[in-house]
Design an enzyme around this catalytic site. Structure first.
Site, PDB file in Angstrom:
ATOM      1  N   GLY A 199     -11.375 -10.549  -2.521  1.00  0.00           N
ATOM      2  CA  GLY A 199     -11.920  -9.427  -1.752  1.00  0.00           C
ATOM      3  C   GLY A 199     -11.224  -9.300  -0.413  1.00  0.00           C
ATOM      4  N   GLY A 200     -11.976  -8.823   0.557  1.00  0.00           N
ATOM      5  CA  GLY A 200     -11.422  -8.614   1.893  1.00  0.00           C
ATOM      6  C   GLY A 200     -10.869  -9.882   2.510  1.00  0.00           C
TER       7      GLY A 200
ATOM      8  N   GLY B 191      25.780   3.415   2.724  1.00  0.00           N
ATOM      9  CA  GLY B 191      24.684   3.249   3.675  1.00  0.00           C
ATOM     10  C   GLY B 191      24.297   1.794   3.835  1.00  0.00           C
ATOM     11  CB  ALA B 192      24.352  -1.044   1.495  1.00  0.00           C
TER      12      ALA B 192
END
Ligand code: HXC
Length: 515
Positions: free
Chosen positions: A170-171, A405-406
Site C-alpha cells: 500500500g502507501g 541526439g545521443a
C-alpha cells in the site's frame, strides 16, 4: 535492595521487556522465515557498540504503562556509525503488530529524520511491516503523510536509503520510493501498491507475492529496486559499502578513502577491449574496472536497463559517479528505461557533489512505436535535462560511437561537461555510415547499376570523412583525443583540475524537469 537499586532494577527489566518486541514466540517465527529481528539488523548495520537508541519507552499505541509488563511500539530508532561516520536509523519490528505503522511509531521515525536533517547525516530505514495500522485509521495515514513530507524535504539535503526486508504494501511503499536508494532482500521482501488478492478481484490476474513485488521483479522490470541482495547480512553489508561512497550531506565533499592504486597507472589492456569491427560488442565494465581505483565499482540498478551502466567508484581515492553505455545489451542504445536510470543517477550525484565520469558508446535512440508511444521524447529529455543542470565536475570519454541526439545527451560539451576526451576509435556523427549513405545518396543508389559496390565505396568514404573524433576535436567539442592506455591518468588530472569548480544556474524556485 536500596531504593536506587530498585529503581535501576525496574529500568533494567523494562529494557529487557522492550527488547523482546512482540515476544519470543514471534521472534522465533521471524527467524523461522529466514528473517532477523529489528535489533539484530541494526547490530549488523552499524559499527560495533555504536548504536544509541531513542524512544525505547514509547508504548504500543493503545496500551498503558503497567509496571514491567510493558509493550513498546513497532520500530527501533536512533543513531549509530558506519565506518566511524554518523547515520540515523529506524528499523521496523514485524514481531509487534506486524510492524504496521501507528501514529506514535511515525513520530519516532520523524524524530530521527529531523535530527538527521539538523545534524547533516544520512537516514537509513529498515522496512518490514504491514503498512498502515488498520485499527488506527486516519491517525496512521497522517503518520505516513508526515513521513512522506520529511522524505521530500530531506531529498537532496541528506542521503536517504531504504532497505526492504519484509512486506511493504500500500502507501507504505511511497516513503522508500521518495528516498535515494532501495535495497531489497531476495525471497523475503515484497513491495506493491495492491497485493495479489486485490489484483485478482479487480483484474482477474493471477500473480504470486514474489512475482508481483519481489526483489528481482523490481530489480529487473520496474527498476524500483536499486540493489537486490541474497540474505539479510549481505544486504546490510552492501548498505554499509554504499554509505562509504557518499558524503554525509549536500554541503560536504564525498569522503576520501586511500585505495593504494597509483593515479599514474597506465593500462595496456585498454587498447584491446574495443573490437576493430564497430558492429561487435564488448563489456564497458571492462573499461570501467581498469580506469577506476582498484577495480572497485558499486553498480546501481545492475539488472535494470542493462544497456546503461551507473554506479559509484573512486578515482585517486575520491568518489565519482560513473555513467556508461553498455554495448553488450541492445548495442548500448538509449531508450526509455536507460534514459530514466541515468538521469536519476546524474541528479543524485549533482545533489551530493559527486563528480560524474561518463563513458560513451551509443548508436543513438531506439526507434519504434513502443518507444514513441511510451514517451521516449519526454524520458530522453530527462537525461538531457539532468546533464545540463548538473554543476558538479563532469568528464566524458567517447570510447566508440556517439551518434545523433545521443551524442548530445551523453554528457557532451554542449550540456556543459567540463572535459571531453575521445579515444582514437571514436565515431562522432549524426548517424552511422550505412543509414547515412542510404539517405544522402538515395537517388543515386536507387537508379544506378552495380549499386552494392558503389554503396560500399560511399560507406567507406563516409567513415573516413565523418566516423572519427577529429572533426569534433577541430571544433573544440572534444578537448583531446587520448591514448586509451592513459585514460585513468587523464581523467584523474581532469578531476584534480576541477576540484574547486564553481558553476551556477539562473536563480529560480526550481526547474520543470520533464517528468
Ligand atoms: C494491523 C496488522 C497489519 C496492519 C499485519 N497486521 N498487518 N495489524 N494493521 N496493517 C498484524 C496481523 O493482524 C497479525 O497479528 C500480525 O500483524 C502478523 O501478520 P500476519 O498476517 O499473521 O503475517 P503474514 O502472514 O506474514 O502477512 C503479513 C502481511 C499481512 C502480508 C503484511 O499481514 C497483510 O497483508 N497485512 C495487511 C497489509 C495491508 O493491506 N496494509 C494496509 C495497506 S494500505 P496477529 O496478532 O494475528 O499475529 C496502507 C495505506 C497507507 O498502508 C497509505 C499512506 C498514504
Amino acid at each position: 535492595m536500596s531504593n536506587e537499586e530498585e529503581q535501576l532494577d525496574l529500568l533494567e527489566r523494562l529494557r529487557e521487556q522492550v527488547k523482546l518486541g512482540g515476544g519470543q514466540k514471534r521472534i522465533d517465527a521471524q527467524h523461522g522465515r529466514g528473517k532477523l529481528t529489528a535489533r539484530e539488523r541494526l547490530h549488523l548495520l552499524l559499527d560495533e557498540d555504536s548504536f544509541e537508541e531513542f524512544d525505547q519507552l514509547v508504548l504500543l499505541s493503545g496500551t498503558e504503562f503497567a509496571g514491567d509488563n510493558i509493550r513498546s511500539e513497532a520500530v527501533v530508532t536512533g543513531w549509530g556509525k558506519i565506518e566511524g561516520r554518523p547515520v540515523y536509523v529506524f528499523s521496523q519490528d514485524f514481531t509487534v503488530v506486524g510492524g504496521s505503522l501507528s501514529e506514535p511509531m511515525a513520530q519516532k521515525i520523524i524524530k530521527v529524520m529531523d535530527l538527521a536533517m539538523k545534524n547533516g547525516a544520512p537516514v537509513i530505514g529498515l522496512n518490514d511491516g504491514g503498512g498502515a495500522r488498520i485499527q488506527e485509521g486516519v491517525a496512521s495515514l497522517a503518520g505516513y503523510g508526515d513521513i512522506f513530507l520529511g522524505n521530500v524535504l530531506a531529498s537532496g539535503v541528506i542521503p536517504q536509503i531504504s532497505v526492504i526486508m519484509g512486506p511493504a504494501a500500500g502507501g507504505a511503499v511511497y516513503s522508500p520510493a521518495l528516498t535515494d536508494f532501495i535495497f531489497m532482500t531476495k525471497g523475503t521482501s515484497q513491495m506493491y501498491l495492491t497485493g495479489p488478492d486485490v489484483i485478482k478481484s479487480v483484474t482477474g490476474e493471477d500473480v504470486t507475492h514474489e512475482e508481483l513485488g519481489g526483489a528481482m521483479a523490481h530489480a529487473t522490470r520496474s527498476g524500483v529496486c536499486h540493489f537486490a541482495i541474497e540474505g539479510e547480512e549481505e544486504c546490510l553489508q552492501e548498505v554499509r559499502r554504499l554509505v562509504t561512497f557518499l558524503p554525509l550531506n549536500n554541503a560536504e565533499d564525498p569522503p576520501l578513502m586511500e585505495t593504494g592504486d597509483d593515479p599514474d597507472r597506465r593500462d595496456e589492456d585498454l587498447l584491446r577491449i574495443v573490437p576493430a569491427d564497430p558492429s561487435k560488442s564488448y563489456d564497458m565494465r571492462e573499461v570501467i574496472y581498469r580506469v577506476m581505483d582498484a577495480g572497485d565499482f558499486m553498480e546501481v540498478q545492475e539488472h535494470f536497463a542493462q544497456n546503461m551502466i551507473v554506479g559509484f567508484a573512486r578515482m585517486a581515492g575520491r568518489t565519482v559517479g560513473i555513467v556508461g553505455n553498455q554495448p553488450l545489451y541492445l548495442a548500448g542504445v538509449l531508450d526509455i528505461d536507460s534514459s530514466r536510470k541515468a538521469a536519476r543517477f546524474v541528479r543524485f550525484c549533482d545533489a551530493f557533489n559527486i563528480p560524474i565520469v561518463t563513458f560513451v558508446d551509443v548508436p543513438g535512440f531506439l526507434p519504434g512505436t513502443a518507444q514513441e508511444y511510451g514517451g521516449i521524447i519526454i524520458h530522453g529529455a530527462k537525461l538531457v535535462y539532468a546533464y545540463a543542470e548538473a554543476t558538479v565536475p563532469k568528464v566524458t570519454i567517447i570510447v566508440r560511437k556517439a551518434y545523433g541526439g545521443a551524442y548530445d545527451a551523453m554528457g557532451s560539451k554542449h550540456l556543459r561537461a567540463d572535459v571531453n576526451y575521445a579515444w582514437p576509435t571514436a565515431e562522432i556523427a549524426v548517424m552511422g555510415a550505412d543509414p547515412a549513405v542510404n539517405i544522402i545518396h538515395r537517388a543515386e543508389l536507387a537508379k544506378g547499376k552495380n549499386v552494392e559496390k558503389r554503396r560500399q565505396q560511399l560507406v567507406k568514404e563516409y567513415k573516413e570523412q565523418f566516423a572519427n573524433p577529429y572533426i569534433a576535436a577541430s571544433h573544440g567539442y572534444i578537448d583531446d583525443v587520448i591514448d586509451p592506455r592513459n585514460t585513468r591518468v587523464r581523467v584523474i588530472r581532469a578531476l584534480e583540475m576541477l576540484r574547486n569548480k564553481a558553476d551556477t544556474t539562473p536563480p529560480k524556485k526550481h526547474g520543470n524537469i520533464p517528468l
